[in-house]
Design a protein around this motif. Structure first.
Motif, PDB file in Angstrom:
ATOM      1  N   LEU A   4      -4.997 -15.915 -40.193  1.00  0.00           N
ATOM      2  CA  LEU A   4      -6.207 -15.180 -39.843  1.00  0.00           C
ATOM      3  C   LEU A   4      -6.633 -14.245 -40.973  1.00  0.00           C
ATOM      4  O   LEU A   4      -7.822 -14.136 -41.296  1.00  0.00           O
ATOM      5  CB  LEU A   4      -5.994 -14.387 -38.561  1.00  0.00           C
ATOM      6  N   GLN A   5      -5.664 -13.589 -41.595  1.00  0.00           N
ATOM      7  CA  GLN A   5      -5.966 -12.686 -42.707  1.00  0.00           C
ATOM      8  C   GLN A   5      -6.554 -13.461 -43.883  1.00  0.00           C
ATOM      9  O   GLN A   5      -7.487 -12.983 -44.546  1.00  0.00           O
ATOM     10  CB  GLN A   5      -4.692 -11.977 -43.142  1.00  0.00           C
ATOM     11  N   ASP A  40       6.901 -18.599 -37.002  1.00  0.00           N
ATOM     12  CA  ASP A  40       6.996 -17.364 -36.230  1.00  0.00           C
ATOM     13  C   ASP A  40       5.609 -16.804 -35.928  1.00  0.00           C
ATOM     14  O   ASP A  40       4.616 -17.265 -36.481  1.00  0.00           O
ATOM     15  CB  ASP A  40       7.865 -16.342 -36.955  1.00  0.00           C
ATOM     16  N   PRO A  41       5.509 -15.820 -35.043  1.00  0.00           N
ATOM     17  CA  PRO A  41       4.199 -15.281 -34.675  1.00  0.00           C
ATOM     18  C   PRO A  41       3.428 -14.658 -35.847  1.00  0.00           C
ATOM     19  O   PRO A  41       2.206 -14.600 -35.829  1.00  0.00           O
ATOM     20  CB  PRO A  41       4.529 -14.214 -33.636  1.00  0.00           C
ATOM     21  N   GLY A  42       4.103 -14.217 -36.872  1.00  0.00           N
ATOM     22  CA  GLY A  42       3.431 -13.621 -38.020  1.00  0.00           C
ATOM     23  C   GLY A  42       2.636 -14.635 -38.826  1.00  0.00           C
ATOM     24  O   GLY A  42       1.739 -14.270 -39.580  1.00  0.00           O
ATOM     25  N   THR A  43       2.944 -15.911 -38.676  1.00  0.00           N
ATOM     26  CA  THR A  43       2.236 -16.949 -39.423  1.00  0.00           C
ATOM     27  C   THR A  43       0.770 -17.001 -39.025  1.00  0.00           C
ATOM     28  O   THR A  43      -0.111 -17.140 -39.882  1.00  0.00           O
ATOM     29  CB  THR A  43       2.896 -18.313 -39.185  1.00  0.00           C
ATOM     30  N   GLY A  44       0.496 -16.881 -37.735  1.00  0.00           N
ATOM     31  CA  GLY A  44      -0.892 -16.865 -37.276  1.00  0.00           C
ATOM     32  C   GLY A  44      -1.662 -15.689 -37.845  1.00  0.00           C
ATOM     33  O   GLY A  44      -2.837 -15.804 -38.201  1.00  0.00           O
ATOM     34  N   SER A  45      -0.993 -14.559 -37.962  1.00  0.00           N
ATOM     35  CA  SER A  45      -1.623 -13.371 -38.528  1.00  0.00           C
ATOM     36  C   SER A  45      -1.965 -13.582 -39.998  1.00  0.00           C
ATOM     37  O   SER A  45      -3.032 -13.181 -40.461  1.00  0.00           O
ATOM     38  CB  SER A  45      -0.684 -12.177 -38.384  1.00  0.00           C
ATOM     39  N   ILE A  46      -1.077 -14.230 -40.722  1.00  0.00           N
ATOM     40  CA  ILE A  46      -1.334 -14.489 -42.142  1.00  0.00           C
ATOM     41  C   ILE A  46      -2.497 -15.455 -42.308  1.00  0.00           C
ATOM     42  O   ILE A  46      -3.355 -15.277 -43.184  1.00  0.00           O
ATOM     43  CB  ILE A  46      -0.062 -15.020 -42.821  1.00  0.00           C
TER      44      ILE A  46
END
Length: 74
Positions: free
Chosen positions: A35-36, A27-33
């Motif tokens: 990057l974090q 899901d799109p939240g995976t990229g955010s994780i």
């Protein structure tokens, strides 16, 4: 006993070599994780590097003390 050893080697080898479609979804939240995690790792590396640099600078300053920097005697 030899049969158990052969199975212990054969079963993991079979599991590793078989190819099965994953049908996974990122899901799109995976990229955010991700990057974090990268930004957090970089911040931690900078903090640790700065701490060691401070220790090295302090160590060299201790060797530069002269007799004029001694505290006055009573």
């Amino acid at each position: 006993m030899a049969n158990i050893v052969h199975l212990a080697v054969l079963i993991p080898l079979m599991l590793i070599t078989t190819i099965v479609p994953a049908h996974a979804y990122l899901d799109p939240g995976t990229g955010s994780i991700i990057l974090q995690a990268i930004v957090g790792g970089a911040a931690a590396a900078l903090f640790v590097g700065r701490s060691y640099l401070h220790r090295v600078k302090t160590w060299f300053r201790l060797g530069q003390r002269s007799e004029n920097n001694e505290p006055p005697s009573k």
